[in-house]
Motif scaffolding. Structure first.
Motif, PDB file in Angstrom:
ATOM      1  N   VAL A 275     -71.723  31.326  50.631  1.00 59.48           N
ATOM      2  CA  VAL A 275     -72.452  32.025  51.682  1.00 59.48           C
ATOM      3  C   VAL A 275     -71.593  33.183  52.197  1.00 59.48           C
ATOM      4  N   PHE A 276     -72.221  34.336  52.337  1.00 59.37           N
ATOM      5  CA  PHE A 276     -71.557  35.529  52.864  1.00 59.37           C
ATOM      6  C   PHE A 276     -72.305  35.964  54.130  1.00 59.37           C
ATOM      7  N   PRO A 277     -71.785  35.668  55.321  1.00 61.31           N
ATOM      8  CA  PRO A 277     -72.455  36.107  56.547  1.00 61.31           C
ATOM      9  C   PRO A 277     -72.250  37.616  56.748  1.00 61.31           C
ATOM     10  N   VAL A 278     -73.317  38.388  56.593  1.00 58.47           N
ATOM     11  CA  VAL A 278     -73.208  39.852  56.625  1.00 58.47           C
ATOM     12  C   VAL A 278     -74.244  40.470  57.559  1.00 58.47           C
ATOM     13  N   ALA A 279     -74.587  39.750  58.626  1.00 58.28           N
ATOM     14  CA  ALA A 279     -75.629  40.237  59.529  1.00 58.28           C
ATOM     15  C   ALA A 279     -75.090  41.055  60.693  1.00 58.28           C
ATOM     16  N   GLY A 280     -73.761  41.120  60.860  1.00 60.57           N
ATOM     17  CA  GLY A 280     -73.178  41.801  62.012  1.00 60.57           C
ATOM     18  C   GLY A 280     -73.450  43.297  62.037  1.00 60.57           C
ATOM     19  N   LEU A 281     -73.385  43.872  63.224  1.00 58.49           N
ATOM     20  CA  LEU A 281     -73.693  45.289  63.410  1.00 58.49           C
ATOM     21  C   LEU A 281     -72.492  46.198  63.161  1.00 58.49           C
ATOM     22  N   GLY A 282     -71.290  45.655  63.164  1.00 57.96           N
ATOM     23  CA  GLY A 282     -70.121  46.488  62.911  1.00 57.96           C
ATOM     24  C   GLY A 282     -69.854  47.507  63.985  1.00 57.96           C
ATOM     25  N   THR A 283     -70.092  47.153  65.258  1.00 57.37           N
ATOM     26  CA  THR A 283     -69.981  48.131  66.342  1.00 57.37           C
ATOM     27  C   THR A 283     -68.554  48.639  66.529  1.00 57.37           C
ATOM     28  N   ARG A 284     -67.558  47.870  66.114  1.00 60.43           N
ATOM     29  CA  ARG A 284     -66.170  48.329  66.293  1.00 60.43           C
ATOM     30  C   ARG A 284     -65.832  49.503  65.387  1.00 60.43           C
ATOM     31  N   PHE A 285     -66.704  49.772  64.386  1.00 60.89           N
ATOM     32  CA  PHE A 285     -66.435  50.874  63.460  1.00 60.89           C
ATOM     33  C   PHE A 285     -67.449  52.012  63.605  1.00 60.89           C
TER      34      PHE A 285
ATOM     35  N   ILE B  50     -67.443  43.835  50.800  1.00 58.97           N
ATOM     36  CA  ILE B  50     -68.294  42.757  50.306  1.00 58.97           C
ATOM     37  C   ILE B  50     -68.063  42.515  48.810  1.00 58.97           C
ATOM     38  N   GLN B  51     -67.788  43.560  48.059  1.00 57.00           N
ATOM     39  CA  GLN B  51     -67.511  43.372  46.639  1.00 57.00           C
ATOM     40  C   GLN B  51     -66.198  42.626  46.434  1.00 57.00           C
ATOM     41  N   ASN B  52     -65.215  42.937  47.259  1.00 53.28           N
ATOM     42  CA  ASN B  52     -63.952  42.218  47.182  1.00 53.28           C
ATOM     43  C   ASN B  52     -64.172  40.722  47.392  1.00 53.28           C
ATOM     44  N   ALA B  53     -65.042  40.362  48.364  1.00 48.32           N
ATOM     45  CA  ALA B  53     -65.336  38.955  48.631  1.00 48.32           C
ATOM     46  C   ALA B  53     -66.091  38.312  47.481  1.00 48.32           C
ATOM     47  N   VAL B  54     -67.057  39.035  46.906  1.00 48.78           N
ATOM     48  CA  VAL B  54     -67.827  38.499  45.781  1.00 48.78           C
ATOM     49  C   VAL B  54     -66.920  38.267  44.574  1.00 48.78           C
ATOM     50  N   GLU B  55     -66.021  39.202  44.304  1.00 50.24           N
ATOM     51  CA  GLU B  55     -65.110  39.028  43.169  1.00 50.24           C
ATOM     52  C   GLU B  55     -64.179  37.838  43.379  1.00 50.24           C
ATOM     53  N   GLU B  56     -63.742  37.628  44.620  1.00 51.45           N
ATOM     54  CA  GLU B  56     -62.921  36.450  44.911  1.00 51.45           C
ATOM     55  C   GLU B  56     -63.711  35.165  44.637  1.00 51.45           C
TER      56      GLU B  56
ATOM     57  N   PHE C 178     -76.431  35.797  50.679  1.00 51.06           N
ATOM     58  CA  PHE C 178     -76.109  36.745  51.744  1.00 51.06           C
ATOM     59  C   PHE C 178     -77.014  36.457  52.943  1.00 51.06           C
ATOM     60  N   VAL C 179     -76.405  36.240  54.103  1.00 48.43           N
ATOM     61  CA  VAL C 179     -77.165  36.101  55.347  1.00 48.43           C
ATOM     62  C   VAL C 179     -77.094  37.450  56.044  1.00 48.43           C
ATOM     63  N   SER C 180     -78.203  38.174  56.006  1.00 48.31           N
ATOM     64  CA  SER C 180     -78.188  39.581  56.419  1.00 48.31           C
ATOM     65  C   SER C 180     -79.138  39.815  57.594  1.00 48.31           C
TER      66      SER C 180
ATOM     67  N   ILE D  23     -67.821  29.400  52.077  1.00 47.02           N
ATOM     68  CA  ILE D  23     -68.169  30.504  52.987  1.00 47.02           C
ATOM     69  C   ILE D  23     -67.043  31.514  52.900  1.00 47.02           C
ATOM     70  N   LEU D  24     -67.395  32.783  52.723  1.00 47.77           N
ATOM     71  CA  LEU D  24     -66.406  33.857  52.723  1.00 47.77           C
ATOM     72  C   LEU D  24     -66.832  34.919  53.730  1.00 47.77           C
ATOM     73  N   LEU D  25     -65.979  35.208  54.693  1.00 47.21           N
ATOM     74  CA  LEU D  25     -66.222  36.284  55.647  1.00 47.21           C
ATOM     75  C   LEU D  25     -65.586  37.558  55.094  1.00 47.21           C
TER      76      LEU D  25
END
Length: 293
Positions: A10-20, A40-46, A57-59, A131-133
């Motif tokens: 599971v890849f939790p990817v629903a965040g808004l990324g407001t810090r960036f 995200i690709q780095n996480a998928v390859e891992e 992907f939880v988007s 789970i990979l963040l």
């Protein structure tokens, strides 16, 4: 005793990324580049390197580019083939996830990591899963999740990646209450989400890598909230402790928090310095900048 294989992540990817912001105004933060690969690709390859076969992907709204990134692009492939760009073709191949192995599910409201994982339960079913963040990046000779799979094969149950943090920072993390610790693997007897330093049972913090059993889904309190007004993954994990083996693993490698601007920049430099094609040029470029600062 052989363990049930871990095939799904599971890849939790629903965040808004407001810090960036403003970089993430129209681009998901998971697409921010780690040198020349999105986070995200780095996480998928891992995950792939650890034997994961199905990627969940939880988007949320505005994340369609994540799905496109891992799709086949026949036009681009054809263009690169015609131009003899073999290295670029090989790099593109790493972005492709085969049909039937990539799943997207929506987290409609930002209700926390526990809720995001709960959103994936219909795809996970009753199997152990990882789970990979993507914000948590580990630079190591062997991928972090692969190391954790060895611990899982040995001990079974649930395994989380952990690091020691300064005691004054325990209120930023999920912290372990440890029953025993040999310096590599800690047996866990409890978990506390973001405890005050004076109340923290240890300084061992969970980072964004988990191997969990499906019974975790039986312990999410979707009607309630935990620390920070969110549904916490650690609250559900704490209820599982005592019924199944639960271990924290001090992985080999260096963890970078790419949800933080300085951590993101540090990770980019560290990963680039490991690249034979970039290391010398980057050092030469950094030296005058550091002298001038």
């Amino acid at each position: 005793m052989a363990q049930v294989p871990v095939r799904k992540a599971v890849f939790p990817v629903a965040g808004l990324g407001t810090r960036f912001l403003p970089a993430t105004k129209a681009m998901p933060k998971e697409m921010l580049p780690l040198v020349d690969k999105p986070l995200i690709q780095n996480a998928v390859e891992e995950a792939r390197a650890a034997g994961i076969e199905e990627f969940v992907f939880v988007s949320s709204r505005g994340k369609g580019v994540l799905e496109d990134h891992f799709d086949l692009n026949p036009e681009l492939n054809s263009n690169l083939e015609q131009r003899g760009k073999t290295a670029e073709l090989a790099a593109l191949k790493q972005t492709e996830i085969a049909s039937g192995h990539l799943y997207f599910t929506r987290q409609h409201m930002p209700l926390g990591l526990g809720h995001a994982v709960w959103c994936a339960q219909q795809v996970i079913g009753r199997e152990p899963f990882a789970i990979l963040l993507p914000d948590d990046v580990v630079l190591s000779d062997r991928p972090c999740l692969s190391q954790m799979m060895d611990v899982y094969d040995e001990l079974g149950g649930n395994v989380v990646a952990v690091v020691d943090v300064p005691r004054e920072h325990t209120n930023r993390y999920g912290i372990l209450d440890v029953a025993s610790d040999d310096g590599r693997i800690a047996a866990i007897k409890g978990l506390v989400e973001k405890p005050h330093p004076s109340a923290a049972p240890s300084t061992l913090s969970i980072i964004g890598r988990y191997i969990l059993q499906p019974e975790i889904f039986d312990h999410f309190n979707i009607a309630g909230v935990g620390a920070g007004g969110e549904i916490q993954l650690t609250d559900a994990m704490a209820q599982l402790i005592g019924t199944q083996p639960f271990h924290g693993y001090r992985f080999e490698g260096k963890r970078y928090d790419c949800g933080d601007k300085v951590g993101f920049l540090e990770a980019n430099i560290a990963f680039a310095l490991r690249r034979p094609d970039l290391a010398d040029k980057l050092r030469a470029a950094l030296e005058p900048l550091l002298r001038a600062s």
